[in-house]
Design a protein around this motif. Structure first.
Motif, PDB file in Angstrom:
ATOM      1  N   ALA A 251       5.200  -3.919   0.429  1.00 44.93           N
ATOM      2  CA  ALA A 251       5.708  -3.044  -0.634  1.00 44.93           C
ATOM      3  C   ALA A 251       4.794  -1.845  -0.821  1.00 44.93           C
ATOM      4  N   ALA A 252       3.487  -2.103  -0.755  1.00 39.56           N
ATOM      5  CA  ALA A 252       2.524  -1.011  -0.889  1.00 39.56           C
ATOM      6  C   ALA A 252       2.685  -0.028   0.277  1.00 39.56           C
ATOM      7  N   SER A 253       2.846  -0.571   1.496  1.00 34.71           N
ATOM      8  CA  SER A 253       3.062   0.291   2.674  1.00 34.71           C
ATOM      9  C   SER A 253       4.335   1.108   2.528  1.00 34.71           C
ATOM     10  N   ALA A 254       5.407   0.445   2.081  1.00 35.54           N
ATOM     11  CA  ALA A 254       6.698   1.132   1.927  1.00 35.54           C
ATOM     12  C   ALA A 254       6.589   2.275   0.916  1.00 35.54           C
ATOM     13  N   LEU A 255       5.910   2.031  -0.198  1.00 37.93           N
ATOM     14  CA  LEU A 255       5.768   3.066  -1.231  1.00 37.93           C
ATOM     15  C   LEU A 255       4.961   4.253  -0.725  1.00 37.93           C
ATOM     16  N   ASN A 256       3.898   3.974   0.024  1.00 38.44           N
ATOM     17  CA  ASN A 256       3.120   5.073   0.602  1.00 38.44           C
ATOM     18  C   ASN A 256       3.969   5.871   1.587  1.00 38.44           C
ATOM     19  N   GLY A 257       4.863   5.162   2.301  1.00 42.14           N
ATOM     20  CA  GLY A 257       5.793   5.828   3.211  1.00 42.14           C
ATOM     21  C   GLY A 257       6.782   6.721   2.470  1.00 42.14           C
ATOM     22  N   LEU A 258       7.023   6.411   1.181  1.00 43.25           N
ATOM     23  CA  LEU A 258       7.931   7.213   0.342  1.00 43.25           C
ATOM     24  C   LEU A 258       7.149   8.225  -0.509  1.00 43.25           C
ATOM     25  N   ASN A 259       5.879   8.422  -0.156  1.00 44.12           N
ATOM     26  CA  ASN A 259       5.001   9.359  -0.865  1.00 44.12           C
ATOM     27  C   ASN A 259       4.732   9.002  -2.328  1.00 44.12           C
ATOM     28  N   VAL A 260       4.778   7.700  -2.649  1.00 46.76           N
ATOM     29  CA  VAL A 260       4.345   7.243  -3.969  1.00 46.76           C
ATOM     30  C   VAL A 260       2.909   6.733  -3.758  1.00 46.76           C
ATOM     31  N   PRO A 261       1.912   7.365  -4.421  1.00 49.55           N
ATOM     32  CA  PRO A 261       0.511   7.013  -4.129  1.00 49.55           C
ATOM     33  C   PRO A 261       0.093   5.676  -4.738  1.00 49.55           C
ATOM     34  N   VAL A 262       0.278   4.600  -3.983  1.00 46.11           N
ATOM     35  CA  VAL A 262      -0.045   3.263  -4.482  1.00 46.11           C
ATOM     36  C   VAL A 262      -1.259   2.712  -3.753  1.00 46.11           C
ATOM     37  N   THR A 263      -2.221   2.216  -4.517  1.00 42.30           N
ATOM     38  CA  THR A 263      -3.368   1.527  -3.933  1.00 42.30           C
ATOM     39  C   THR A 263      -3.159   0.032  -4.121  1.00 42.30           C
ATOM     40  N   TYR A 264      -3.384  -0.702  -3.033  1.00 42.97           N
ATOM     41  CA  TYR A 264      -3.280  -2.158  -3.087  1.00 42.97           C
ATOM     42  C   TYR A 264      -4.684  -2.677  -3.373  1.00 42.97           C
ATOM     43  N   ALA A 265      -4.886  -3.220  -4.565  1.00 41.08           N
ATOM     44  CA  ALA A 265      -6.218  -3.515  -5.070  1.00 41.08           C
ATOM     45  C   ALA A 265      -6.977  -4.594  -4.303  1.00 41.08           C
ATOM     46  N   ALA A 266      -8.314  -4.434  -4.301  1.00 42.62           N
ATOM     47  CA  ALA A 266      -9.236  -5.472  -3.815  1.00 42.62           C
ATOM     48  C   ALA A 266      -9.997  -5.961  -5.051  1.00 42.62           C
ATOM     49  N   PRO A 267      -9.423  -6.933  -5.794  1.00 43.56           N
ATOM     50  CA  PRO A 267      -9.986  -7.300  -7.092  1.00 43.56           C
ATOM     51  C   PRO A 267     -11.377  -7.922  -6.979  1.00 43.56           C
ATOM     52  N   LYS A 268     -12.244  -7.583  -7.925  1.00 46.89           N
ATOM     53  CA  LYS A 268     -13.613  -8.113  -7.900  1.00 46.89           C
ATOM     54  C   LYS A 268     -13.623  -9.639  -8.076  1.00 46.89           C
ATOM     55  N   GLU A 269     -12.576 -10.190  -8.702  1.00 47.01           N
ATOM     56  CA  GLU A 269     -12.499 -11.649  -8.889  1.00 47.01           C
ATOM     57  C   GLU A 269     -12.071 -12.375  -7.617  1.00 47.01           C
ATOM     58  N   GLY A 270     -11.578 -11.626  -6.632  1.00 45.37           N
ATOM     59  CA  GLY A 270     -11.078 -12.232  -5.395  1.00 45.37           C
ATOM     60  C   GLY A 270      -9.557 -12.183  -5.341  1.00 45.37           C
TER      61      GLY A 270
END
Length: 393
Positions: A251-270
């Protein structure tokens, strides 16, 4: 003249791996008929555990293994018939890709892998396994960086953001009880609202406390919705209905492909980890069983691993897929490196722009930071009741 009928293999699973391109390629490479039956995760598990005669191979996640094994729905897989067994990395064999890695709470796949002489499953190596290790990944949440300032992976990005008052009315959660409950638990714990003795095996009291927090949040209008499919989660973010939500990598890849700037988080909790399992029906025999082994071996033969890498998923023997990925694809998807070219997803659209690197870094980094694995907890039935109560509150 002897007529040889092609065996037909019936594969029951989810849309994650039951993709048409994979089916077509496998039929071409193996010369067999393959039928895919994709369903939602709960429906798949229910059908498989009750009707093992309805499928030959089952593809889902490690959290389904205990249920299927105790129901007698799957049979042991003979390790000596898995051609690339020795290439499969240590994630499912010992639970960690490097010595300092977190094991992850709950149904860590390595704890369920090996079939023991007494019929139990454990981490002790044996001659047969309950599943073929193949596709896996870590999940977190995605956020729109045109509205939420970009955080620092493993340092400031936090599951707690899902409960942040600043995003009230613009938050969505995945509507999948065995998955969403962990996203919620990690968020509540990160906000200091509650603590779990063992997040992978919550008690009745902990489940009650967790849902009390979330039902209250829901009544306050904190959530904009609960998504049921990857396209729906894409739509929520694209339309501006949400600015942050539980999300799966494609979903994150698809949104970036549609020019919606989405970051897929790397949470500090894991992360919340998931591991694909391919299991053999207890009812499959003869030529169909041979075809099932051919298909399992095909999955580890290189092409499928390269295909699924392009939507952000990993395979258990990546070195065999490496030659089929471009230098930039390998650097971006597996090594945490920067791509100098635009990378296309499985849909043919650009999903990664030049100059980008994968949030959370390399494969080894990401899979060494798993807080909890997708799990069917001892309190599963009870948590299910509470989940539906929450959704309809």
């Amino acid at each position: 003249v002897f007529s040889r009928t092609k065996p037909t293999l019936r594969v029951l699973g989810t849309h994650v791996t039951l993709q048409e391109e994979l089916r077509q390629q496998a039929m071409k490479d193996l010369g067999i008929n393959i039928l895919f039956e994709p369903k939602g995760s709960a429906a798949v598990l229910q059908k498989a555990s009750m009707f093992p005669e309805s499928f030959d191979l089952y593809e889902q996640w490690s959290n389904s293994i205990n249920v299927l094994w105790s129901a007698g729905a799957i049979q042991p897989i003979d390790k000596s018939r898995i051609l690339y067994w020795n290439e499969i990395n240590d994630l499912t064999k010992t639970g960690r890709l490097r010595p300092d890695a977190a094991d992850g709470a709950g149904d860590a796949p390595y704890k369920l892998l090996n079939v023991q002489p007494d019929g139990s499953l454990s981490s002790t190596p044996s001659d047969s396994v309950s599943f073929l290790p193949y596709v896996h990944n870590v999940d977190s949440f995605g956020y729109n960086t045109s509205i939420i300032e970009k955080g620092i992976p493993y340092e400031t990005e936090s599951w707690g953001w899902l409960l942040d008052e600043r995003y009230k009315g613009k938050v969505a959660i995945v509507n999948a009880p065995t998955i969403g409950i962990f996203d919620m638990a990690l968020a509540a714990q990160a906000q200091g609202l509650m603590k779990f003795a063992n997040i992978g095996a919550m008690t009745h009291a902990e489940v009650d406390q967790l849902f009390a927090i979330f039902i209250e949040k829901k009544r306050q209008g904190h959530f904009a919705g609960f998504w049921n499919s990857v396209p729906e989660s894409v739509d929520f973010m694209k339309s501006g209905r949400v600015v942050i939500e539980s999300m799966f990598s494609p979903a994150a890849s698809a949104l970036n492909g549609l020019n919606v700037p989405v970051t897929y988080a790397a949470p500090k909790e894991g992360y919340r980890g998931w591991h694909g399992v391919m299991s053999l029906s207890s009812q499959t025999e003869g030529a169909t069983k041979d075809a099932a082994y051919d298909y399992m071996n095909w999955w580890l033969s290189g092409w499928p691993g390269a295909f699924i890498a392009r939507q952000g998923y990993y395979i258990s023997n990546p070195q065999r897929s490496q030659p089929l990925l471009s230098k930039d694809e390998w650097a971006y998807w597996y090594q945490g490196g920067v791509t100098s070219t635009a990378l296309k997803g499985t849909d043919g659209r650009t999903s990664v722009n030049p100059g980008a690197s994968r949030n959370g870094g390399s494969y080894e980094n990401r899979l060494s930071n798993v807080a909890v694995w997708n799990t069917v907890m001892p309190t599963y039935d009870y948590s299910l009741e509470r989940w539906y109560e929450f959704i309809s509150a």
